[in-house]
Scaffold this active site. Structure first.
Site, PDB file in Angstrom:
ATOM      1  N   ASP A 128     -10.368  -4.057  -4.327  1.00 19.54           N
ATOM      2  CA  ASP A 128      -9.503  -3.010  -3.788  1.00 19.54           C
ATOM      3  C   ASP A 128      -9.697  -1.745  -4.619  1.00 19.54           C
ATOM      4  OD1 ASP A 128      -7.470  -1.342  -2.895  1.00 19.54           O
ATOM      5  OD2 ASP A 128      -5.849  -2.767  -3.281  1.00 19.54           O
ATOM      6  N   SER A 182       0.833  -1.201   0.000  1.00 19.15           N
ATOM      7  CA  SER A 182       0.000   0.000   0.000  1.00 19.15           C
ATOM      8  C   SER A 182       0.869   1.253   0.000  1.00 19.15           C
ATOM      9  CB  SER A 182      -0.968  -0.053   1.185  1.00 19.15           C
ATOM     10  OG  SER A 182      -1.977   0.908   1.069  1.00 19.15           O
ATOM     11  N   HIS A 224      -7.783  -5.293  -0.501  1.00 10.44           N
ATOM     12  CA  HIS A 224      -6.624  -4.513  -0.090  1.00 10.44           C
ATOM     13  C   HIS A 224      -6.168  -4.974   1.293  1.00 10.44           C
ATOM     14  CE1 HIS A 224      -4.107  -0.875  -0.328  1.00 10.44           C
ATOM     15  NE2 HIS A 224      -4.227  -0.857   0.985  1.00 10.44           N
TER      16      HIS A 224
END
Length: 307
Positions: A249, A154, A279
């Site tokens: 996501d 991320s 995610h």
């Protein structure tokens, strides 16, 4: 393909307790997130060591994971996710242990400074300068300086690929690979994945706005390639990449677009989208076999890069 059943159950429980991002503070979010992630099952690694490294004007913690075998090892410098506001070497301890074992490499996890106490580009500066320190101390750490990769999940994936960009710009450390798990590489606004997954799948559009509110100095920062590397036209010569995304996501499409742009600039990319994951799936690998398999698949690509 529907969301993985175990993850769906988790989401159903979490979505019964909605968060009001107009009122919640980073301190409260950090406390709740770290408590959840630190409870994850952690596998043993041959050696784990905490250190503090001196950078210009500040010291930052690192955690070094050394697998079984003989030095010098290849190494992955890892930057944790959390929107540049959350996360720590503690919250991502489990995934770093897995990567050290799966890729047979030393993993050096970097605890960069967080926003809003330290806004953009403080995290970027910590990411790059810690890499320089690690390379300079490779012998001391049992690392092969010719086999060093960077990676993260991320926001940490953002820092990893931006570190590659800076290393190229400054003729800095030569990196053999970038390992990017559902990375934040630019604005996802208006993409189909944001429209489809902006609510109900852990990372939400409201949460992303909250992260940027705390991390950015002004909206103009969004146009800087150190925040949005997909906007850079200087991507040729970047290290080969592994980029893994998840179907559910909001960052799926911007991750895929970044993989395509790297390829357009002549960079070798292994890209895969996991059809039943969300995610943050790496943090589910201890209890979701499909998430563990995705991490293992990525780690095999990393291992190939080292060899």
């Amino acid at each position: 393909m529907p969301v993985n059943p175990k993850i769906k159950f988790f989401l159903e429980q979490m979505n019964t307790m909605p968060v009001s991002f107009e009122k919640i503070t980073p301190e409260v979010m950090r406390s709740s997130e770290n408590s959840a992630l630190m409870a994850m099952q952690k596998e043993p690694v041959e050696k784990v060591e905490d250190r503090t490294i001196p950078l210009t004007g500040r010291d930052i913690p690192i955690r070094i994971y050394t697998p079984t075998g003989n030095a010098p090892f290849p190494a992955l410098v890892f930057y944790h996710g959390g929107g540049w506001v959350l996360g720590s070497i503690e919250s991502h301890d489990a995934i770093c242990r897995e990567l050290a074992n799966l890729a047979s490499c030393v993993v050096v996890s970097v605890e960069y400074r967080l926003a809003p106490e330290h806004k953009f580009p403080a995290a970027v500066e910590d990411a790059y300068e810690s890499l320089e320190w690690i390379v300079a101390h490779a012998d001391e750490l049992g690392i092969d300086p010719d086999r060093i990769a960077v990676g993260g999940d991320s926001a940490g994936g953002n820092l990893a690929t931006v570190t590659c960009l800076i290393a190229k710009e400054r003729s800095g450390p030569r990196l053999v690979h970038q390992f990017l798990l559902y990375p934040s590489t630019g604005s996802a606004a208006g993409t189909p994945s944001m429209d489809e997954n902006g609510k109900g799948y852990l990372l939400t559009s409201d949460m992303m706005g909250w992260f940027q509110m705390h991390y950015l100095n002004s909206p103009d920062d969004r146009h800087h390639p150190y925040l949005s590397p997909i906007l850079s036209d200087e991507l040729e010569g970047m290290p080969p990449a592994t980029i893994l995304t998840a179907q559910y996501d909001p960052l799926r499409d911007i991750g895929a677009a970044y993989a395509e742009k790297l390829q357009d600039h002549g960079v070798e990319v292994y890209y895969k989208n996991y059809e039943d994951l969300i995610h943050g799936f790496a943090n589910f690998s201890s209890f979701v076999p499909e998430a563990r398999a995705a991490v293992a698949e990525g780690a095999q690509e990393l291992k190939k890069a080292f060899s």
